[in-house]
Design an enzyme around this catalytic site. Structure first.
Site, PDB file in Angstrom:
ATOM      1  N   LYS A 247      30.824  -3.241 -27.862  1.00  0.00           N
ATOM      2  CA  LYS A 247      29.804  -2.494 -28.606  1.00  0.00           C
ATOM      3  C   LYS A 247      30.019  -2.664 -30.106  1.00  0.00           C
ATOM      4  CE  LYS A 247      29.068   0.587 -24.736  1.00  0.00           C
ATOM      5  NZ  LYS A 247      29.259   1.856 -24.042  1.00  0.00           N
TER       6      LYS A 247
ATOM      7  N   GLN B 238      32.190   7.290 -25.041  1.00  0.00           N
ATOM      8  CA  GLN B 238      32.392   6.408 -23.886  1.00  0.00           C
ATOM      9  C   GLN B 238      32.853   7.218 -22.679  1.00  0.00           C
ATOM     10  OE1 GLN B 238      31.577   3.127 -23.850  1.00  0.00           O
ATOM     11  NE2 GLN B 238      32.139   2.999 -21.705  1.00  0.00           N
TER      12      GLN B 238
ATOM     13  N   ASP C 262      22.756   7.164 -26.181  1.00  0.00           N
ATOM     14  CA  ASP C 262      22.918   6.912 -24.745  1.00  0.00           C
ATOM     15  C   ASP C 262      21.799   7.582 -23.936  1.00  0.00           C
ATOM     16  OD1 ASP C 262      25.052   5.335 -23.788  1.00  0.00           O
ATOM     17  OD2 ASP C 262      26.522   6.863 -24.343  1.00  0.00           O
TER      18      ASP C 262
HETATM   19  N1  GUN Z   1      30.383   4.350 -19.169  1.00  0.00           N
HETATM   20  C1  GUN Z   1      29.766   3.503 -18.319  1.00  0.00           C
HETATM   21  N2  GUN Z   1      28.522   3.207 -18.760  1.00  0.00           N
HETATM   22  C2  GUN Z   1      28.362   3.886 -19.917  1.00  0.00           C
HETATM   23  C3  GUN Z   1      27.286   3.983 -20.847  1.00  0.00           C
HETATM   24  O1  GUN Z   1      26.208   3.393 -20.711  1.00  0.00           O
HETATM   25  N3  GUN Z   1      27.513   4.790 -21.916  1.00  0.00           N
HETATM   26  C4  GUN Z   1      28.672   5.463 -22.089  1.00  0.00           C
HETATM   27  N4  GUN Z   1      28.786   6.254 -23.159  1.00  0.00           N
HETATM   28  N5  GUN Z   1      29.674   5.399 -21.248  1.00  0.00           N
HETATM   29  C5  GUN Z   1      29.520   4.606 -20.172  1.00  0.00           C
END
Ligand code: GUN
Length: 287
Positions: free
Chosen positions: A52, A96, A119
């Site tokens: 990211k 995350q 998100d």
């Molecule tokens: N963990 C697995 N997929 C995601 C996601 O799309 N966003 C976040 N913040 N954590 C995750």
């Protein structure tokens, strides 16, 4: 032989468009910024967060990373989010997941300003997705919609089967397909005669987190198969939730693992961060 829906390729195209958009925003004095919070020592999460941050660099988005050890307290994370909610240089906040077990994930997500919730996990944004009137689309389902577009299949009236009912993928995925006039079925671990259902799918999205769960005999010939799984096997190989070797002989189009849904998720996160920067510049984060 099916068509391979390369998320790597499509996300590359999207990211170069986003890079141009970022330059335009900056010329208009709008500076997008993403804060990423990582707690604990899950190796997969570490990789995702690195990817990211790398995407932010590629596109020209400012980013900050906050790392906590697995014994972090809920209050420490809440205090940081409170600070980031008010910080002008930050347009988007991403926590995350998964968080360490002693942390209440819901409480953390609920503390993010919905206008910075890139998100789209906050209940306000989840509600907006239900009604079809949304600013942020959850990244993985949004990326999947882009890949389905690549397959040239018309979602209107198609039988769409989503295997998995998570808040992150399964549920919002079903909503997005429904908004595009798909006939949507959600399946899960307790679904009886699963194969009978998946066999009818024109579009099959699999997000169960079980390696090779869907096999070729469960797929309708010519179907579009989207594999959301990323499972690390004991031999370190990455495999999806779909058994690629048997599925690709039956499917009309299929996503590979890796290089399918994963890179699309990140591209969509970048898109949401730009959107957050625009929204916050126009309306202010507190209005
Ligand atoms: N963990 C697995 N997929 C995601 C996601 O799309 N966003 C976040 N913040 N954590 C995750």
């Amino acid at each position: 032989m099916s068509k391979i829906l390369s998320g790597k390729e499509v996300s590359g195209r999207i990211k170069s468009e986003l890079k141009e958009q970022t330059e335009i925003l900056k010329k208009n004095n709008i500076f997008p910024g993403l804060a990423v919070i990582l707690a604990g020592d899950d190796p997969a999460s570490r990789v995702y967060v690195n990817n990211k941050k790398k995407a932010c660099e590629e596109i020209g988005i400012y980013s900050e990373e906050y790392t906590f050890s697995s014994d972090v307290t809920e209050d420490e994370i809440l205090d940081l989010i409170d600070e980031l909610n008010k910080k002008d240089s930050i347009s988007g906040i991403l926590v995350q997941l998964p968080l360490p077990k002693h942390i209440d994930e819901k409480k953390i997500i609920n503390s993010i300003n919905p206008k910075k919730d890139v998100d789209a996990f906050h209940p306000v944004n989840v509600g907006k997705i239900m009604t079809g009137n949304y600013d942020f689309v959850p990244c993985t389902p949004a990326g999947i919609m882009e890949l389905i577009k690549e397959s040239d299949i018309d979602i209107t009236g198609a039988n769409c089967v989503v295997v998995g009912r998570s808040n992150i993928v399964g549920k919002p995925m079903a909503m997005l397909l429904l908004h595009q006039n798909g006939t949507v079925t959600i399946c899960h671990s307790k679904t009886k005669e699963l194969k009978e259902v998946t066999k009818k799918a024109d579009i099959l999205v699999v997000a169960v987190g079980i390696p090779n769960f869907v096999t070729g005999d469960m797929i309708k010939p010519g179907a579009v198969v989207i594999d959301v799984g990323i499972n690390r096997m004991p031999d370190k190989k990455l495999v999806g939730d779909v058994e690629f070797e048997t599925a690709e002989k039956v499917a009309g189009a299929i996503t590979p693992v890796p290089g399918g849904v994963g890179p699309m998720t990140i591209a969509m996160l970048m898109k949401n961060t730009l959107k957050a920067a625009e929204i916050n510049a126009k309306k202010g984060v507190n209005r």
